[in-house]
Design an enzyme around this catalytic site. Structure first.
Site, mmCIF file in Angstrom:
data_model
loop_
_atom_site.group_PDB
_atom_site.id
_atom_site.type_symbol
_atom_site.label_atom_id
_atom_site.label_comp_id
_atom_site.label_asym_id
_atom_site.label_seq_id
_atom_site.Cartn_x
_atom_site.Cartn_y
_atom_site.Cartn_z
ATOM 1 N N GLY A 270 0.624 -4.753 1.295
ATOM 2 C CA GLY A 270 -0.479 -5.046 0.244
ATOM 3 C C GLY A 270 -0.426 -5.911 -1.026
ATOM 4 C CB ALA B 162 -0.806 0.081 1.171
ATOM 5 C CD GLU C 93 1.513 -5.050 6.250
ATOM 6 O OE1 GLU C 93 2.207 -6.008 6.536
ATOM 7 O OE2 GLU C 93 0.735 -5.191 5.115
ATOM 8 C CD GLU D 110 -2.407 -6.977 3.370
ATOM 9 O OE1 GLU D 110 -1.951 -5.939 2.943
ATOM 10 O OE2 GLU D 110 -2.991 -7.276 4.327
HETATM 11 N N1 DAK Z 1 4.524 3.200 -1.054
HETATM 12 C C1 DAK Z 1 4.902 4.242 -1.915
HETATM 13 N N2 DAK Z 1 5.854 4.387 -2.659
HETATM 14 C C2 DAK Z 1 6.520 3.246 -2.807
HETATM 15 C C3 DAK Z 1 6.400 2.120 -2.030
HETATM 16 C C4 DAK Z 1 5.214 2.160 -1.025
HETATM 17 N N3 DAK Z 1 5.069 0.780 -0.659
HETATM 18 N N4 DAK Z 1 7.410 1.338 -2.330
HETATM 19 C C5 DAK Z 1 8.271 1.829 -3.107
HETATM 20 N N5 DAK Z 1 7.648 3.313 -3.427
HETATM 21 C C6 DAK Z 1 8.449 4.227 -4.287
HETATM 22 C C7 DAK Z 1 9.783 4.680 -3.622
HETATM 23 O O1 DAK Z 1 9.520 5.595 -2.793
HETATM 24 C C8 DAK Z 1 10.332 5.254 -4.953
HETATM 25 O O2 DAK Z 1 9.762 6.490 -5.179
HETATM 26 P P1 DAK Z 1 10.862 7.815 -5.686
HETATM 27 O O3 DAK Z 1 11.681 8.125 -4.569
HETATM 28 O O4 DAK Z 1 11.556 7.140 -6.932
HETATM 29 O O5 DAK Z 1 9.622 8.639 -6.061
HETATM 30 C C9 DAK Z 1 10.190 4.068 -5.887
HETATM 31 O O6 DAK Z 1 8.766 3.698 -5.381
HETATM 32 C C10 DAK Z 1 11.333 3.084 -5.893
HETATM 33 O O7 DAK Z 1 11.505 2.893 -4.730
HETATM 34 P P2 DAK Z 1 12.972 2.547 -4.218
HETATM 35 O O8 DAK Z 1 13.858 3.774 -4.694
HETATM 36 O O9 DAK Z 1 12.870 2.297 -2.746
HETATM 37 O O10 DAK Z 1 13.623 1.336 -4.731
HETATM 38 P P3 DAK Z 1 14.596 0.248 -4.169
HETATM 39 O O11 DAK Z 1 14.833 -0.970 -5.435
HETATM 40 O O12 DAK Z 1 15.682 0.888 -3.721
HETATM 41 O O13 DAK Z 1 13.756 -0.591 -2.930
HETATM 42 C C11 DAK Z 1 11.714 -1.425 -1.950
HETATM 43 C C12 DAK Z 1 12.453 -1.461 -3.172
HETATM 44 C C13 DAK Z 1 10.642 -2.390 -2.229
HETATM 45 C C14 DAK Z 1 12.738 -2.489 -1.082
HETATM 46 C C15 DAK Z 1 11.524 -0.279 -1.212
HETATM 47 O O14 DAK Z 1 10.916 0.692 -1.860
HETATM 48 C C16 DAK Z 1 10.631 -0.369 0.207
HETATM 49 O O15 DAK Z 1 11.083 -0.988 0.991
HETATM 50 N N6 DAK Z 1 9.430 -0.229 -0.132
HETATM 51 C C17 DAK Z 1 8.505 -0.176 0.855
HETATM 52 C C18 DAK Z 1 7.736 -1.533 0.978
HETATM 53 C C19 DAK Z 1 7.041 -1.786 2.112
HETATM 54 O O16 DAK Z 1 7.361 -1.669 3.222
HETATM 55 N N7 DAK Z 1 5.662 -2.383 1.662
HETATM 56 C C20 DAK Z 1 4.552 -2.343 2.629
HETATM 57 C C21 DAK Z 1 3.939 -1.152 2.708
HETATM 58 S S1 DAK Z 1 2.812 -1.173 4.044
HETATM 59 C C22 DAK Z 1 -3.991 -0.581 6.281
HETATM 60 C C23 DAK Z 1 -4.215 -0.541 4.693
HETATM 61 C C24 DAK Z 1 -3.307 -1.259 4.301
HETATM 62 C C25 DAK Z 1 -2.182 -1.793 4.813
HETATM 63 C C26 DAK Z 1 -1.956 -1.662 6.062
HETATM 64 C C27 DAK Z 1 -2.894 -1.108 7.093
HETATM 65 N N8 DAK Z 1 -4.653 0.159 7.096
HETATM 66 C C28 DAK Z 1 -5.646 1.163 6.553
HETATM 67 C C29 DAK Z 1 -5.109 -0.176 8.500
HETATM 68 C C30 DAK Z 1 -0.831 -2.282 3.788
HETATM 69 C C31 DAK Z 1 0.267 -1.733 4.116
HETATM 70 C C32 DAK Z 1 1.396 -1.787 3.346
HETATM 71 O O17 DAK Z 1 1.116 -2.493 2.377
#
Ligand code: DAK
Length: 258
Positions: free
Chosen positions: A108, A63, A131, A111
């Site tokens: 997400g 997400a 998360e 999921e």
């Molecule tokens: N959200 C927003 N932008 C994201 C993103 C994300 N999840 N993942 C990557 N990006 C964006 C980065 O910000 C970057 O954007 P710019 O800086 O170029 O503008 C671009 O994608 C490329 O990412 P990186 O430069 O970071 O690329 P790397 O290869 O260095 O790293 C990575 C890739 C996947 C390891 C890293 O981007 C990363 O750690 N991303 C976050 C992964 C993550 O933690 N995903 C889980 C998100 S939490 C809920 C509703 C929903 C959910 C929970 C609760 N409620 C309302 C209760 C769900 C939660 C989640 O999914």
């Protein structure tokens, strides 16, 4: 412009989450686009769906963290409800859905893959529920579907520790059914989708319903329900076609979904 593309290849529909610059992260717009595409799937001519992500790096990296960063409790509740509703819609589609996981499937993204019937992965796939490390719970069904897919102990370990798993480990814990070199993933997904599409669509759909409904029931109730799914297939043209062909020792005619 839509963040979700749809392509029909014969009986197989391919849905691509296309927000490559943000690694296909799911914000409200992407979820709305995904829902619109799912709603528009022609159930009469689509026997199997594939969901994948645009680009070589990510299925869906989660997400959108930027969008969630400043969310109030009420906004968070609404966002979680939206994602859950869309993913449940995918899960309840009448035809099987294959997740072709071509890279990051975090939060997400993991999921989304869990709302599909079958997951196959590229060698560079990475799964996880990060998360708790971001101060939230999985919000799009992760606490419910990961447990049902890989078992309570393993799901709790992954959700509490936020440890990511690579494709090979995902295979070993039953999170994915197969792992392929990245450049072969879509061809293999198509092969599987076409194989599924070659079977009697009414029967396949009844199987999906029976499995998904039965999983929520006790075994006595579930086996009482099974005759109804079987009955829904008896008397169809496709059943007559296949069984008559077997009795006459010949190949059946193509199935008609009738
Ligand atoms: N959200 C927003 N932008 C994201 C993103 C994300 N999840 N993942 C990557 N990006 C964006 C980065 O910000 C970057 O954007 P710019 O800086 O170029 O503008 C671009 O994608 C490329 O990412 P990186 O430069 O970071 O690329 P790397 O290869 O260095 O790293 C990575 C890739 C996947 C390891 C890293 O981007 C990363 O750690 N991303 C976050 C992964 C993550 O933690 N995903 C889980 C998100 S939490 C809920 C509703 C929903 C959910 C929970 C609760 N409620 C309302 C209760 C769900 C939660 C989640 O999914």
């Amino acid at each position: 412009m839509s963040y979700v593309r749809y392509e029909q290849n014969g009986f197989v529909g391919v849905i691509t989450i296309d927000r490559e610059k943000a690694l296909n992260a799911l914000n409200d717009e992407v979820l709305c686009d995904l829902e619109a595409v799912v709603d528009a799937v022609d159930a009469d001519k689509t026997r199997c769906l594939i969901i994948t992500g645009a680009g070589a790096k990510a299925f869906v990296a989660g997400a959108d963290i930027g969008a969630m960063c400043t969310m109030t409790s009420d906004e968070g509740r609404a966002f979680s409800a939206k994602g859950n509703a869309v993913f449940r819609k995918i899960e309840k589609l009448p035809m099987p859905v294959i997740a072709a996981v071509n890279g990051f499937a975090l939060g997400g993204g993991c999921e989304l893959s869990l709302s599909c019937d079958i997951r196959i992965a590229a060698e560079n796939a990475l799964f996880g529920q990060p998360e708790a490390g971001l101060g939230i719970t999985p919000g799009f069904g992760g606490t419910q579907r990961l447990v049902r897919t890989i078992g309570v102990g393993k799901a709790k370990e992954l959700i509490y520790s936020c440890r990511n798993v690579k494709a090979e480990e995902a295979l070993s814990i039953g999170l994915v059914n197969a792992v392929y070199p990245a450049d072969q993933l879509m061809a293999e997904a198509m092969k599987l989708a076409e194989r599924i599409s070659g079977n009697a669509p009414i029967a396949v759909r009844q199987c999906k319903k029976a499995i998904n409904m039965g999983l929520q029931m006790d075994i006595d109730s579930a086996t009482t329900l099974e005759p109804e799914f079987f009955a829904a297939c008896c008397g169809t043209q496709d059943q007559k076609n296949a069984m008559t062909a077997f009795c006459e020792k010949r190949k059946h005619d193509p199935f008609l979904n009738k």
